[in-house]
Motif scaffolding. Structure first.
Motif, PDB file in Angstrom:
ATOM      1  N   GLN A 325      34.667  -9.948   9.355  1.00 43.85           N
ATOM      2  CA  GLN A 325      34.939  -8.590   8.911  1.00 43.85           C
ATOM      3  C   GLN A 325      34.202  -8.291   7.609  1.00 43.85           C
ATOM      4  N   LEU A 326      33.895  -7.017   7.419  1.00 46.51           N
ATOM      5  CA  LEU A 326      33.277  -6.570   6.183  1.00 46.51           C
ATOM      6  C   LEU A 326      34.357  -6.159   5.193  1.00 46.51           C
ATOM      7  N   ALA A 327      34.105  -6.421   3.929  1.00 46.68           N
ATOM      8  CA  ALA A 327      35.002  -5.988   2.855  1.00 46.68           C
ATOM      9  C   ALA A 327      34.157  -5.600   1.658  1.00 46.68           C
ATOM     10  N   VAL A 328      34.735  -4.809   0.802  1.00 47.11           N
ATOM     11  CA  VAL A 328      34.085  -4.430  -0.451  1.00 47.11           C
ATOM     12  C   VAL A 328      34.840  -5.104  -1.576  1.00 47.11           C
ATOM     13  N   ILE A 338      36.546  -1.650   4.956  1.00 43.69           N
ATOM     14  CA  ILE A 338      35.563  -0.671   5.383  1.00 43.69           C
ATOM     15  C   ILE A 338      36.099   0.216   6.492  1.00 43.69           C
ATOM     16  N   GLY A 339      35.825   1.498   6.398  1.00 43.56           N
ATOM     17  CA  GLY A 339      36.198   2.457   7.428  1.00 43.56           C
ATOM     18  C   GLY A 339      35.002   2.798   8.298  1.00 43.56           C
ATOM     19  N   PRO A 340      34.953   3.986   8.903  1.00 44.42           N
ATOM     20  CA  PRO A 340      33.895   4.343   9.856  1.00 44.42           C
ATOM     21  C   PRO A 340      32.491   4.259   9.257  1.00 44.42           C
ATOM     22  N   ILE A 341      31.529   3.938  10.132  1.00 47.40           N
ATOM     23  CA  ILE A 341      30.127   3.844   9.727  1.00 47.40           C
ATOM     24  C   ILE A 341      29.416   5.153  10.020  1.00 47.40           C
ATOM     25  N   ASP A 342      28.678   5.648   9.023  1.00 44.00           N
ATOM     26  CA  ASP A 342      27.807   6.791   9.252  1.00 44.00           C
ATOM     27  C   ASP A 342      26.503   6.290   9.857  1.00 44.00           C
ATOM     28  N   PRO A 343      25.870   7.077  10.753  1.00 42.43           N
ATOM     29  CA  PRO A 343      24.621   6.636  11.380  1.00 42.43           C
ATOM     30  C   PRO A 343      23.546   6.303  10.346  1.00 42.43           C
ATOM     31  N   ARG A 350      25.658   4.028   5.573  1.00 41.06           N
ATOM     32  CA  ARG A 350      26.757   4.388   4.667  1.00 41.06           C
ATOM     33  C   ARG A 350      28.087   3.977   5.289  1.00 41.06           C
ATOM     34  N   LEU A 351      28.877   3.253   4.514  1.00 44.34           N
ATOM     35  CA  LEU A 351      30.190   2.783   4.937  1.00 44.34           C
ATOM     36  C   LEU A 351      31.263   3.456   4.090  1.00 44.34           C
ATOM     37  N   ARG A 367      38.827  -1.525  10.966  1.00 43.42           N
ATOM     38  CA  ARG A 367      38.039  -2.517  10.248  1.00 43.42           C
ATOM     39  C   ARG A 367      36.711  -2.764  10.962  1.00 43.42           C
ATOM     40  N   ILE A 368      35.704  -3.027  10.163  1.00 48.14           N
ATOM     41  CA  ILE A 368      34.335  -3.134  10.665  1.00 48.14           C
ATOM     42  C   ILE A 368      33.864  -4.580  10.551  1.00 48.14           C
ATOM     43  N   THR A 369      33.137  -5.037  11.543  1.00 46.40           N
ATOM     44  CA  THR A 369      32.578  -6.387  11.539  1.00 46.40           C
ATOM     45  C   THR A 369      31.092  -6.342  11.223  1.00 46.40           C
ATOM     46  N   LEU A 370      30.545  -7.519  10.971  1.00 49.34           N
ATOM     47  CA  LEU A 370      29.109  -7.624  10.722  1.00 49.34           C
ATOM     48  C   LEU A 370      28.331  -7.135  11.933  1.00 49.34           C
ATOM     49  N   ASN A 371      28.822  -7.411  13.129  1.00 49.77           N
ATOM     50  CA  ASN A 371      28.135  -6.962  14.334  1.00 49.77           C
ATOM     51  C   ASN A 371      28.080  -5.438  14.404  1.00 49.77           C
ATOM     52  N   ASP A 372      29.174  -4.768  13.993  1.00 47.32           N
ATOM     53  CA  ASP A 372      29.180  -3.295  13.954  1.00 47.32           C
ATOM     54  C   ASP A 372      28.095  -2.778  13.021  1.00 47.32           C
ATOM     55  N   LEU A 373      27.928  -3.465  11.883  1.00 46.02           N
ATOM     56  CA  LEU A 373      26.929  -3.044  10.909  1.00 46.02           C
ATOM     57  C   LEU A 373      25.519  -3.223  11.445  1.00 46.02           C
TER      58      LEU A 373
END
Length: 426
Positions: A325-328, A338-343, A350-351, A367-373
């Motif tokens: 998972q991604l975290a800040v 992290i919430g939704p990803i902008d294109p 932009r996260l 929650r967003i994963t590295l694969n989502d990014l």
């Protein structure tokens, strides 16, 4: 020191019954006049030079008082987002900053920002100065030398500071000391004259007039070390930015240093609402026209900070588990998710960040994963959006293991994290 500030100083001196030539407080004349007051002049007799010296000390005290009042009004508000991003950028890139300002806004912004180095040491505004000048403390010895400090950018204050004092004409530099301020953003305590008299007795503000070329201001070893450090940094720099600095003709010391240290290959960016005259002076110093760029307009500093951040390109471990998972976070405080990803646009992703205590932060589905990014390719730059117009760039990434020892989070370290993230459910 022109315009309204000069008028404030003149008004304050007049109210104290000190006669001053008011025409000296407009345009660039104040700096030249202060330099004439500070040093004995060959065209004046000894009594007149001593009178000028006394007046210089009065003006320096008054200048400090007026600037402290202006600074207190700034501290009563909140720091601009671009300023926090700037100190974060300087910290994460270890970029040296050189200033001729007397205020302590940068140091206070660092104290507020809770920045950490790679060893998770908290950065203090004092760490920027590297002990020059030394900090006076209410403890045996009265000085702090060799203190442990976090790794961060260096901040060279070449014309003195509101928190720095000395016994005038001290060529040894032994009496130059810094008093830790009690005020800043989030700290409203006023500065104590009694505390200053206890820790720095018999001293006056260390306010260096910019046009003074041969004086005790520059002959003491502490100031020489600061200026020599600045010269070395400029000589080694591939890029230099003049942010809000007008390069006045009266500042002979700085003009000479720039002429000696900047090569024709050095790229210089002038960040100023009206850069034309500054560019002309740079060309006169021998800088190649093709290496001078400008950024103008009322929002030029904010635009330049955004430009600096856009060049940050954090490395992502290609061998990492794509399901982490991604975290800040920073400094071991992973307090945002992290919430939704902008294109992706031109490689910029932009996260959205949400407080870990909010409903959104606790919702596993958001929650967003590295694969989502990495589905957004290419990923050249990552931006974090905290809401309320607060956007900054990611400067570094690191894998953080969970209880089993396997990587649990890929932590994105942005240039800055707000003191409080939005607690909304969205």
């Amino acid at each position: 020191m022109t315009g309204p500030l000069g008028e404030l100083i003149a008004d304050r001196l007049t109210s104290m019954g000190i006669a001053v030539p008011r025409n000296r407080f407009t345009g660039p004349q104040l700096e030249a006049w202060l330099s004439r007051l500070a040093e004995p002049q060959p065209d004046l007799d000894e009594p007149r030079n001593l009178e000028n010296r006394a007046l210089f000390l009065r003006v320096s005290e008054t200048l400090r008082e007026v600037l402290l009042e202006c600074q207190a009004r700034v501290f009563a508000g909140t720091p601009d987002w671009w300023l926090l991003k700037l100190v974060g950028y300087l910290h994460h890139t270890n970029t040296t900053a050189i200033t001729f300002n007397y205020d302590t806004l940068i140091e206070s912004a660092v104290d507020l920002s809770r920045l950490f180095d790679n060893d998770l040491h908290l950065v203090s505004g004092s760490h920027l100065l590297r002990g020059l000048p030394p900090l006076r403390l209410p403890e045996p010895g009265g000085l702090r030398f060799g203190q442990s400090r976090a790794s961060t950018f260096r901040y060279l204050k070449l014309h003195g500071s509101l928190d720095t004092f000395w016994i005038p004409n001290d060529a040894t530099g032994a009496t130059i000391g810094r008093l830790a301020f009690q005020s800043g953003w989030g700290r409203t305590a006023g500065e104590s004259d009694e505390r200053r008299r206890e820790l720095l007795p018999g001293t006056s503000p260390f306010i260096v007039p910019p046009a003074a070329t041969k004086s005790s201001f520059y002959s003491n070893p502490l100031t020489r070390e600061l200026w020599q450090s600045a010269a070395r940094e400029l000589a080694d720099a591939d890029e230099v930015a003049l942010i809000g600095y007008s390069l006045p003709a009266t500042d002979l010391v700085t003009s000479g240093m720039l002429a000696d240290t900047l090569s024709q290959d050095t790229r210089v960016t002038v960040v100023n609402p009206s850069p034309a005259s500054i560019v002309t002076r740079l060309l006169d110093l021998g800088i190649s026209p093709g290496n001078v760029a400008t950024l103008d307009g009322d929002e030029c500093v904010q635009a330049y900070v955004n430009h600096l951040e856009s060049e940050l390109s954090p490395q992502i471990d290609a061998t990492a588990d794509r399901d982490v998972q991604l975290a800040v976070g920073t400094g071991g405080r992973e307090h945002a998710v992290i919430g939704p990803i902008d294109p992706s646009t031109h490689g910029v992703v932009r996260l959205a960040a949400a407080s870990i205590h909010s409903n959104a932060g606790r919702d596993p589905s958001l929650r967003i994963t590295l694969n989502d990014l990495l589905q957004h390719s290419p990923v050249n730059s990552i931006q974090i959006d905290y809401g309320e117009g607060r956007v900054c760039s990611v400067a570094a990434t690191r894998l953080v293991p969970g209880p089993s020892g396997a990587p649990e989070y890929l932590v994105l370290t942005p240039t800055i994290i707000p003191a409080e993230l939005p607690n909304s459910d969205s």
